[in-house]
Enzyme design. Structure first.
Site, PDB file in Angstrom:
ATOM      1  CB  SER A  53     -13.728  -4.710  -0.039  1.00 24.18           C
ATOM      2  OG  SER A  53     -12.467  -4.271  -0.504  1.00 24.18           O
ATOM      3  N   PRO A  54     -15.539  -4.692   3.248  1.00 20.59           N
ATOM      4  CG  PRO A  54     -15.599  -4.013   5.482  1.00 20.59           C
ATOM      5  CD  PRO A  54     -14.668  -4.158   4.319  1.00 20.59           C
ATOM      6  CG  LEU A  55     -18.423  -0.530   4.352  1.00 24.68           C
ATOM      7  CD1 LEU A  55     -17.955   0.863   4.755  1.00 24.68           C
ATOM      8  CD2 LEU A  55     -19.819  -0.803   4.911  1.00 24.68           C
ATOM      9  N   GLY A  56     -18.136  -3.199   0.218  1.00 25.03           N
ATOM     10  CA  GLY A  56     -18.113  -3.260  -1.245  1.00 25.03           C
ATOM     11  C   GLY A  56     -17.442  -2.017  -1.826  1.00 25.03           C
ATOM     12  NE  ARG A  57     -12.511  -3.368  -4.371  1.00 17.05           N
ATOM     13  CZ  ARG A  57     -11.238  -3.588  -4.020  1.00 17.05           C
ATOM     14  NH1 ARG A  57     -10.524  -2.595  -3.565  1.00 17.05           N
ATOM     15  NH2 ARG A  57     -10.681  -4.760  -4.130  1.00 17.05           N
ATOM     16  N   GLY A  58     -17.371   0.878  -0.755  1.00 16.58           N
ATOM     17  CA  GLY A  58     -18.240   2.053  -0.640  1.00 16.58           C
ATOM     18  C   GLY A  58     -19.594   1.859  -1.295  1.00 16.58           C
ATOM     19  CG  PHE A  59     -22.025  -0.768  -4.713  1.00 18.01           C
ATOM     20  CD1 PHE A  59     -22.421   0.033  -5.762  1.00 18.01           C
ATOM     21  CD2 PHE A  59     -22.829  -1.849  -4.361  1.00 18.01           C
ATOM     22  CE1 PHE A  59     -23.600  -0.220  -6.446  1.00 18.01           C
ATOM     23  CE2 PHE A  59     -24.004  -2.114  -5.037  1.00 18.01           C
ATOM     24  CZ  PHE A  59     -24.391  -1.304  -6.088  1.00 18.01           C
ATOM     25  CG  HIS A 119      -1.258  -8.641  -0.009  1.00 24.12           C
ATOM     26  ND1 HIS A 119      -0.816  -7.350   0.103  1.00 24.12           N
ATOM     27  CD2 HIS A 119      -2.591  -8.540  -0.188  1.00 24.12           C
ATOM     28  CE1 HIS A 119      -1.838  -6.519   0.001  1.00 24.12           C
ATOM     29  NE2 HIS A 119      -2.927  -7.218  -0.183  1.00 24.12           N
ATOM     30  CE1 TYR A 137      -3.092  -3.008   0.324  1.00 22.36           C
ATOM     31  CE2 TYR A 137      -3.365  -2.540   2.654  1.00 22.36           C
ATOM     32  CZ  TYR A 137      -3.651  -3.303   1.543  1.00 22.36           C
ATOM     33  OH  TYR A 137      -4.521  -4.366   1.664  1.00 22.36           O
TER      34      TYR A 137
HETATM   35  N1  LIG Z   1      -6.166  -8.456   1.448  1.00 25.98           N
HETATM   36  C1  LIG Z   1      -6.465  -7.771   0.387  1.00 25.98           C
HETATM   37  O1  LIG Z   1      -6.156  -8.159  -0.732  1.00 25.98           O
HETATM   38  C2  LIG Z   1      -7.204  -6.472   0.521  1.00 25.98           C
HETATM   39  C3  LIG Z   1      -7.835  -5.880  -0.597  1.00 25.98           C
HETATM   40  C4  LIG Z   1      -8.526  -4.689  -0.408  1.00 25.98           C
HETATM   41  C5  LIG Z   1      -8.553  -4.091   0.858  1.00 25.98           C
HETATM   42  N2  LIG Z   1      -7.916  -4.669   1.902  1.00 25.98           N
HETATM   43  C6  LIG Z   1      -7.962  -4.085   3.258  1.00 25.98           C
HETATM   44  O2  LIG Z   1      -9.329  -3.939   3.651  1.00 25.98           O
HETATM   45  C7  LIG Z   1      -9.590  -2.601   4.064  1.00 25.98           C
HETATM   46  C8  LIG Z   1     -11.031  -2.200   3.775  1.00 25.98           C
HETATM   47  O3  LIG Z   1     -11.384  -2.426   2.424  1.00 25.98           O
HETATM   48  P1  LIG Z   1     -11.660  -1.276   1.367  1.00 25.98           P
HETATM   49  O4  LIG Z   1     -11.150   0.024   1.890  1.00 25.98           O
HETATM   50  O5  LIG Z   1     -11.195  -1.793   0.077  1.00 25.98           O
HETATM   51  O6  LIG Z   1     -13.244  -1.256   1.226  1.00 25.98           O
HETATM   52  P2  LIG Z   1     -14.479  -0.837   2.136  1.00 25.98           P
HETATM   53  O7  LIG Z   1     -14.105  -0.722   3.549  1.00 25.98           O
HETATM   54  O8  LIG Z   1     -15.562  -1.766   1.726  1.00 25.98           O
HETATM   55  O9  LIG Z   1     -14.858   0.587   1.523  1.00 25.98           O
HETATM   56  C9  LIG Z   1     -14.038   1.698   1.607  1.00 25.98           C
HETATM   57  C10 LIG Z   1     -14.709   2.818   0.831  1.00 25.98           C
HETATM   58  O10 LIG Z   1     -15.977   3.084   1.395  1.00 25.98           O
HETATM   59  C11 LIG Z   1     -16.066   4.431   1.822  1.00 25.98           C
HETATM   60  N3  LIG Z   1     -16.754   4.428   3.125  1.00 25.98           N
HETATM   61  C12 LIG Z   1     -16.311   3.915   4.291  1.00 25.98           C
HETATM   62  N4  LIG Z   1     -17.248   4.046   5.245  1.00 25.98           N
HETATM   63  C13 LIG Z   1     -18.316   4.646   4.679  1.00 25.98           C
HETATM   64  C14 LIG Z   1     -19.580   5.042   5.153  1.00 25.98           C
HETATM   65  N5  LIG Z   1     -19.963   4.832   6.411  1.00 25.98           N
HETATM   66  N6  LIG Z   1     -20.426   5.656   4.268  1.00 25.98           N
HETATM   67  C15 LIG Z   1     -20.047   5.869   2.989  1.00 25.98           C
HETATM   68  N7  LIG Z   1     -18.869   5.512   2.483  1.00 25.98           N
HETATM   69  C16 LIG Z   1     -17.996   4.901   3.312  1.00 25.98           C
HETATM   70  C17 LIG Z   1     -14.639   4.943   1.884  1.00 25.98           C
HETATM   71  O11 LIG Z   1     -14.586   6.294   1.511  1.00 25.98           O
HETATM   72  P3  LIG Z   1     -13.789   7.403   2.352  1.00 25.98           P
HETATM   73  O12 LIG Z   1     -12.415   6.883   2.546  1.00 25.98           O
HETATM   74  O13 LIG Z   1     -13.841   8.594   1.457  1.00 25.98           O
HETATM   75  O14 LIG Z   1     -14.534   7.554   3.623  1.00 25.98           O
HETATM   76  C18 LIG Z   1     -13.933   4.095   0.831  1.00 25.98           C
HETATM   77  O15 LIG Z   1     -14.072   4.679  -0.449  1.00 25.98           O
HETATM   78  C19 LIG Z   1      -8.530  -1.782   3.298  1.00 25.98           C
HETATM   79  O16 LIG Z   1      -8.294  -0.549   3.912  1.00 25.98           O
HETATM   80  C20 LIG Z   1      -7.325  -2.699   3.333  1.00 25.98           C
HETATM   81  O17 LIG Z   1      -6.634  -2.532   4.557  1.00 25.98           O
HETATM   82  C21 LIG Z   1      -7.248  -5.849   1.756  1.00 25.98           C
END
Ligand SMILES: NC(=O)c1ccc[n+]([C@@H]2O[C@H](COP(=O)([O-])OP(=O)(O)OC[C@H]3O[C@@H](n4cnc5c(N)ncnc54)[C@H](OP(=O)(O)O)[C@@H]3O)[C@@H](O)[C@H]2O)c1
Length: 328
Positions: free
Chosen positions: A203-209, A124, A57
């Site tokens: 990505s528990p929030l589907g990357r924000g979706f 990873h 990252y």
């Molecule tokens: N092992 C792997 O291969 C892998 C792959 C992907 C991710 N990860 C890890 O998993 C973590 C989380 O996954 P992720 O960041 O991909 O996806 P996520 O948590 O599903 O979604 C993050 C996105 O959602 C938005 N968001 C967060 N909370 C919100 C809310 N309450 N309302 C509206 N939008 C919201 C964030 O925007 P803002 O930032 O603008 O708030 C960001 O764009 C990463 O940080 C990383 O550490 C690991």
């Protein structure tokens, strides 16, 4: 904040962790380091004890940020990081889990994280060129040497997990799992339950979706990984509004927000699941952490599951060539 235990060897963390990736990488330009440092510390104040980063990252800058931000809380929080990619000219260039490379990365991560021991070290991505027994054996040695506490795998298939676990007990697997990516329910969840391995869901929030933030008009810049993902094309975003509408409807009924429904659904599935939502904003951090107080009962889960089962989602979570590298 409630705690959850991952694996059989006693890693206890907050029920919701903080994914730090997006602060430096993946979702547009890196955010201001001072602001992100403050945000990470605000998470600690609010009871988060589990932080997720990786060498790749940035590369490197996210580990540096997390290490600096959490330096005052050494021993009080757990930091998870990951090895497994070759990095060339500041870019990820294929997998590399050769034992000597794992050792080099672990040493460098220790320095960047400013710690004497890495709480949780993940591979990873599975490296098709290196037997998983060699990877697990190398991490086992690092654990014996006191440089690592716990071992994890990310996006590994069940056979790989079993083989690794036989060499060095796996504390947790980190995979994508959410209302819009339910593949782990097939083979992975039963295997983890059988072996007593925890699941950290990325990505528990589907990357924000799933928070209902995006529609067909949403734009993603070139440094935003979502611009490359099939599920974030305007057609897919349009077609998949059925899912956000459903989550939004449940949220209304429960007097809460869609993001909290998405996270509470994960927490309700198994007591050994820990989601790590990522955000760069305090109000969203607070919204996400507030999920811990929202309990969904079996009838809620049943209602959500049967409604979701009727929806066919459009678009893969990754482009096909990337999906092939996940080892699933
Ligand atoms: N092992 C792997 O291969 C892998 C792959 C992907 C991710 N990860 C890890 O998993 C973590 C989380 O996954 P992720 O960041 O991909 O996806 P996520 O948590 O599903 O979604 C993050 C996105 O959602 C938005 N968001 C967060 N909370 C919100 C809310 N309450 N309302 C509206 N939008 C919201 C964030 O925007 P803002 O930032 O603008 O708030 C960001 O764009 C990463 O940080 C990383 O550490 C690991």
């Amino acid at each position: 904040m409630q705690k959850r235990t991952l694996g059989k060897n006693g890693l206890e963390v907050s029920a919701i962790g903080l994914g730090c990736m997006g602060m430096s990488f993946g979702y547009g330009p890196a955010s201001d380091k001072r602001e992100m440092t403050a945000l990470i510390r605000q998470a600690v104040e609010r009871g988060v004890t589990f932080f997720d980063t990786a060498e790749v990252y940035g590369p490197f800058t996210n580990e540096e940020l997390v290490g600096e931000a959490l330096a005052p809380f050494k021993g009080k929080v757990s930091i998870a990081t990951k090895f497994g990619f070759r990095i060339e000219n500041g870019k990820q260039a294929g997998t590399d889990s050769r034992p000597e490379h794992i050792r080099q990365v672990a040493e460098a991560s220790l320095k960047r994280l400013k710690v004497e021991v890495i709480d949780l070290l993940y591979q990873h991505r599975v490296d098709p060129k290196v037997p998983i027994e060699d990877v697990a054996g190398t991490v086992k040695d690092l654990i014996r040497e006191g440089k690592v506490k716990y071992f994890g795998l990310s996006e590994a298939g069940v056979q790989t997990i079993r083989r690794a676990h036989a060499v060095q007990p796996v504390t947790t697997v980190q995979n994508e799992y959410s209302l819009w990516w339910r593949q782990p329910e097939g083979e992975l969840l039963p295997a983890l339950e059988e072996l007593g391995i925890g699941l950290v869901t990325f990505s528990p929030l589907g990357r924000g979706f799933l928070a209902g933030r995006f529609d067909a008009n949403s734009q993603f810049g070139s440094s935003d990984i979502r611009s490359t993902l099939p599920r974030f094309t305007p057609e897919a975003l349009q077609a998949n509004q059925a899912l956000t509408a459903l989550v939004g409807e449940f949220a209304k009924r429960k007097g809460t927000t869609p993001a909290r429904i998405a996270l509470a659904w994960l927490l309700a599935r198994k007591p050994w699941i820990v989601p790590i939502p990522g955000t760069r904003k305090l109000e969203r951090l607070e919204e996400n952490l507030g999920t811990a107080e929202l309990e969904l009962g079996p009838e809620d889960i049943l209602a959500i599951d049967s409604a979701v089962a009727k929806i066919t989602l459009l678009g893969g979570r990754y482009p096909e060539e990337v999906e092939k590298t996940t080892g699933l």
